[in-house]
Design an enzyme around this catalytic site. Structure first.
Site, PDB file in Angstrom:
ATOM      1  N   LYS A 117      33.897  43.324  33.138  1.00 19.58           N
ATOM      2  CA  LYS A 117      34.358  44.063  33.550  1.00 19.58           C
ATOM      3  C   LYS A 117      35.828  42.675  32.969  1.00 19.58           C
ATOM      4  CE  LYS A 117      36.765  45.189  37.213  1.00 19.58           C
ATOM      5  NZ  LYS A 117      38.206  44.194  37.207  1.00 19.58           N
ATOM      6  N   ASN A 118      34.944  41.676  33.805  1.00 17.89           N
ATOM      7  CA  ASN A 118      36.499  40.274  34.133  1.00 17.89           C
ATOM      8  C   ASN A 118      36.088  39.433  33.035  1.00 17.89           C
ATOM      9  OD1 ASN A 118      37.633  41.535  36.222  1.00 17.89           O
ATOM     10  ND2 ASN A 118      37.312  41.017  37.924  1.00 17.89           N
ATOM     11  N   ARG A 142      37.212  53.030  37.547  1.00 16.90           N
ATOM     12  CA  ARG A 142      37.886  51.479  36.514  1.00 16.90           C
ATOM     13  C   ARG A 142      36.823  50.225  35.983  1.00 16.90           C
ATOM     14  NH1 ARG A 142      42.133  49.178  39.931  1.00 16.90           N
ATOM     15  NH2 ARG A 142      41.783  47.366  37.830  1.00 16.90           N
ATOM     16  N   ARG A 169      49.624  40.296  45.472  1.00 17.25           N
ATOM     17  CA  ARG A 169      49.279  40.446  43.570  1.00 17.25           C
ATOM     18  C   ARG A 169      50.282  39.131  42.784  1.00 17.25           C
ATOM     19  NH1 ARG A 169      44.593  43.660  42.335  1.00 17.25           N
ATOM     20  NH2 ARG A 169      43.925  41.648  40.826  1.00 17.25           N
ATOM     21  N   ASP A 228      35.148  40.059  45.540  1.00 17.53           N
ATOM     22  CA  ASP A 228      35.170  41.608  44.807  1.00 17.53           C
ATOM     23  C   ASP A 228      33.515  41.601  45.725  1.00 17.53           C
ATOM     24  OD1 ASP A 228      36.111  40.852  41.631  1.00 17.53           O
ATOM     25  OD2 ASP A 228      37.069  41.053  43.903  1.00 17.53           O
ATOM     26  N   LEU A 238      52.770  31.992  39.262  1.00 18.70           N
ATOM     27  CA  LEU A 238      51.778  30.927  39.105  1.00 18.70           C
ATOM     28  C   LEU A 238      51.994  31.410  37.004  1.00 18.70           C
ATOM     29  CD1 LEU A 238      49.094  30.597  41.326  1.00 18.70           C
ATOM     30  CD2 LEU A 238      50.753  28.982  41.422  1.00 18.70           C
ATOM     31  N   CYS A 286      44.012  47.467  41.119  1.00 13.72           N
ATOM     32  CA  CYS A 286      44.012  47.328  42.840  1.00 13.72           C
ATOM     33  C   CYS A 286      44.701  47.048  44.319  1.00 13.72           C
ATOM     34  CB  CYS A 286      42.539  46.385  43.118  1.00 13.72           C
ATOM     35  SG  CYS A 286      40.812  47.412  42.414  1.00 13.72           S
TER      36      CYS A 286
HETATM   37  C1  EPZ Z   1      40.480  37.941  38.919  1.00 16.44           C
HETATM   38  O1  EPZ Z   1      42.095  38.632  39.677  1.00 16.44           O
HETATM   39  C2  EPZ Z   1      40.203  39.841  39.153  1.00 16.44           C
HETATM   40  N1  EPZ Z   1      40.704  40.302  38.328  1.00 16.44           N
HETATM   41  C3  EPZ Z   1      40.009  40.158  40.549  1.00 16.44           C
HETATM   42  O2  EPZ Z   1      39.060  41.361  40.569  1.00 16.44           O
HETATM   43  C4  EPZ Z   1      39.266  39.397  41.601  1.00 16.44           C
HETATM   44  O3  EPZ Z   1      39.678  39.489  42.832  1.00 16.44           O
HETATM   45  C5  EPZ Z   1      40.380  37.839  41.850  1.00 16.44           C
HETATM   46  O4  EPZ Z   1      40.491  37.525  40.017  1.00 16.44           O
HETATM   47  C6  EPZ Z   1      39.764  36.582  41.967  1.00 16.44           C
HETATM   48  O5  EPZ Z   1      38.595  36.152  42.324  1.00 16.44           O
HETATM   49  C7  EPZ Z   1      40.479  40.320  36.877  1.00 16.44           C
HETATM   50  O6  EPZ Z   1      39.883  39.026  36.056  1.00 16.44           O
HETATM   51  C8  EPZ Z   1      40.844  41.375  35.778  1.00 16.44           C
HETATM   52  P1  EPZ Z   1      43.829  36.069  41.538  1.00 16.44           P
HETATM   53  P2  EPZ Z   1      43.595  38.117  39.944  1.00 16.44           P
HETATM   54  O7  EPZ Z   1      44.950  35.085  40.082  1.00 16.44           O
HETATM   55  O8  EPZ Z   1      43.724  37.035  38.558  1.00 16.44           O
HETATM   56  C9  EPZ Z   1      47.363  34.364  43.699  1.00 16.44           C
HETATM   57  C10 EPZ Z   1      38.142  42.866  40.864  1.00 16.44           C
HETATM   58  O9  EPZ Z   1      37.906  43.898  41.396  1.00 16.44           O
HETATM   59  N2  EPZ Z   1      48.126  34.270  43.322  1.00 16.44           N
HETATM   60  O10 EPZ Z   1      42.725  34.456  41.201  1.00 16.44           O
HETATM   61  O11 EPZ Z   1      44.786  38.886  40.024  1.00 16.44           O
HETATM   62  C11 EPZ Z   1      47.140  35.974  44.324  1.00 16.44           C
HETATM   63  O12 EPZ Z   1      47.929  36.286  45.653  1.00 16.44           O
HETATM   64  C12 EPZ Z   1      39.308  42.234  40.620  1.00 16.44           C
HETATM   65  O13 EPZ Z   1      37.380  43.658  39.674  1.00 16.44           O
HETATM   66  C13 EPZ Z   1      49.041  33.897  42.921  1.00 16.44           C
HETATM   67  O14 EPZ Z   1      49.621  33.804  44.406  1.00 16.44           O
HETATM   68  O15 EPZ Z   1      43.388  37.218  41.190  1.00 16.44           O
HETATM   69  C14 EPZ Z   1      44.931  35.817  45.457  1.00 16.44           C
HETATM   70  O16 EPZ Z   1      45.527  35.310  46.628  1.00 16.44           O
HETATM   71  C15 EPZ Z   1      40.046  42.527  41.785  1.00 16.44           C
HETATM   72  N3  EPZ Z   1      50.389  33.996  42.362  1.00 16.44           N
HETATM   73  C16 EPZ Z   1      45.313  34.603  44.661  1.00 16.44           C
HETATM   74  O17 EPZ Z   1      46.170  34.512  44.231  1.00 16.44           O
HETATM   75  C17 EPZ Z   1      49.907  34.009  40.943  1.00 16.44           C
HETATM   76  O18 EPZ Z   1      50.960  34.010  40.050  1.00 16.44           O
HETATM   77  C18 EPZ Z   1      43.549  35.307  43.672  1.00 16.44           C
HETATM   78  O19 EPZ Z   1      44.331  35.779  42.788  1.00 16.44           O
HETATM   79  C19 EPZ Z   1      48.712  34.812  40.883  1.00 16.44           C
HETATM   80  C20 EPZ Z   1      47.534  34.312  41.845  1.00 16.44           C
END
Ligand code: EPZ
Length: 418
Positions: A22-23, A397, A121, A305, A125, A116
């Site tokens: 999915k991701n 989802r 979120r 995840d 960045l 989710c």
């Molecule tokens: C991706 O979400 C995945 N979703 C998530 O999977 C997964 O849990 C996550 O990466 C971490 O591996 C998809 O790929 C669609 P991040 P994403 O940006 O991109 C902080 C599932 O169950 N952050 O790596 O939203 C954030 O708060 C889903 O399939 C900032 O601070 O995750 C978090 O603490 C859930 N500022 C950390 O980074 C930003 O601009 C990791 O988030 C962006 C993120």
């Protein structure tokens, strides 16, 4: 509203074919907006997030149609740079479209993305990275408005290895003028898969998986065919299901190397695991032993995840465990539901403190998010007696044909429309 009715206690035996990730598929669908030529993404899972992403592409004027398991996308008629807010609220990956829509239209408008409810979120960045490429960004009334005359390559250092921010910046950089270097980039396998897809349609991306991604801007992209990698989180979910229920399950079409942190923990729990090529066999017999500590980390650390699933397993092991969630602020919403099933578990700040009990007891529980919902299904399958899992739209989802695959392994699970 739909729910699962599950009669627990069956051991699981047999083979299960894993869906494509999915991701991986979601950012690749966003990337398809970058080219005017037709792309074919093969073996795409029929899950809600993909269906909603296809709806967004259609709203942008792209043609996106399923042909069996394959998704054919043609963006040559794309004529809109506004991502509909109702759909943006549905899924986090709508934000990935910012990079490709800006690249195509030099403008973009999107409401803050949903997905989710597992934490704040933020997208800071993403936006900082896009500004480094020359994008003017204003945020008003819940919308993010982006404009630029042109996109110019630059060096970007991410404060944290955000998956989405890395992908968004890659997409915006593909047709920018000059070179873009993304430092402290996420290393997830899905980032490497996006790089493979982009290079398959004529981009020049390198370094994905290493922590530093380099993008040489190109003028034009072509079309192409692409098979995304297997879904390591779906695979991990089925491995934990087999570990909790007992039995012997063989996963087909998986990448064992993308699951090494989970395999290491499950072996520590006492599972027998054989990995060979694109197959993994897990055998689980007697009651498992607790792993003392599990901490979620960015890849290649233990995946957030799979945090809910491994916590559910820990609840019925012999001994005590501490599971710490380091990436998201509120990813323990499933814990009160596990308590209804007899779990001895307490959450303090970012850690769940678990004392293993003999068995879960069947109960009626509510899914609050995708992976927490999946964990409740696993707990119900392993429980003594009958359970109901409500609000399973969260699970739809990310898991295609979930109950069919579990039933094929011997799980007693049916979907009821209420
Ligand atoms: C991706 O979400 C995945 N979703 C998530 O999977 C997964 O849990 C996550 O990466 C971490 O591996 C998809 O790929 C669609 P991040 P994403 O940006 O991109 C902080 C599932 O169950 N952050 O790596 O939203 C954030 O708060 C889903 O399939 C900032 O601070 O995750 C978090 O603490 C859930 N500022 C950390 O980074 C930003 O601009 C990791 O988030 C962006 C993120």
């Amino acid at each position: 509203m739909e729910k699962y009715i599950i009669n627990g206690g069956n051991r699981l035996y047999g083979k299960v074919a894993i869906q494509t990730a999915k991701n991986s598929v979601l950012p690749i669908l966003a990337a398809a907006v970058l080219t005017d030529e037709e792309v074919c993404i093969k073996n795409v899972p029929h899950i809600t997030d993909v269906k909603n992403m296809v709806k967004i592409l259609s709203c942008l004027g792209c043609k996106a149609v399923f042909q069996g398991e394959n998704l054919i996308i043609n963006s040559s008629s794309a004529d809109c740079f506004e991502i509909p807010s109702a759909l943006a609220h549905e899924l986090r990956s709508s934000v990935f479209l910012l990079g490709s829509v800006i690249s195509r239209f030099k403008s973009a408008k999107i409401a803050y993305p949903g997905g989710c409810d597992i934490g704040l979120r933020p997208v800071d960045l993403h936006l900082t990275g896009l500004k480094r490429l020359g994008v003017d960004i204003t945020e008003s009334n819940g919308y993010i408005l982006c404009k630029c005359d042109k996109l110019s390559g630059n060096e970007i250092m991410l404060d944290c290895p955000s998956v989405g921010a890395t992908e968004n910046i890659m997409l915006a950089a593909v047709k920018a003028e000059g070179e873009t270097i993304i430092k402290n980039a996420a290393r997830e396998p899905e980032i490497e898969d996006l790089q493979r897809f982009l290079n398959c349609i004529g981009a020049r991306v390198s370094g994905a998986g290493s922590g530093t991604v380099v993008v040489e801007g190109v003028e034009k992209l072509s079309g192409g065919e692409f098979v995304p990698i297997p879904d390591r989180i779906e695979a991990g979910t089925f491995l934990v299901a087999a570990a909790m229920c007992g039995g012997e399950v063989e996963l087909e079409r998986v990448c064992p190397e993308n699951l090494s942190s989970l395999l290491h923990k499950l072996r520590e729990n006492g599972c027998k695991i054989y990995a060979n090529g694109d197959k993994i066999i897990l055998q689980s017999g007697k009651r498992l032993t607790s792993v003392k500590s599990i901490e979620t980390q960015p890849y290649p650390g233990f995946p957030t995840d799979l945090q809910a699933q491994i916590t559910a397993l820990s609840c019925i092991c012999k001994g005590q465990s501490i599971i710490t969630e380091n990436l998201f602020e509120t990813r323990f919403k499933y814990v009160p539901e596990l308590r209804k099933m007899g779990a001895d578990i307490t959450v303090i700040n970012r850690s769940a403190f678990v004392r293993g009990v003999e068995k879960f007891k069947g109960a009626t529980v509510i899914a609050h998010d995708l992976r927490g919902g999946a964990a409740l299904v696993l707990a119900a399958l392993a429980a003594e007696g009958r359970s109901e899992v409500l609000d399973i739209s969260h699970i739809d989802r990310g898991y295609g044909a979930f109950e069919f695959k579990l039933r094929a392994l011997g799980g007693d699970i049916v979907r009821i429309v209420v």
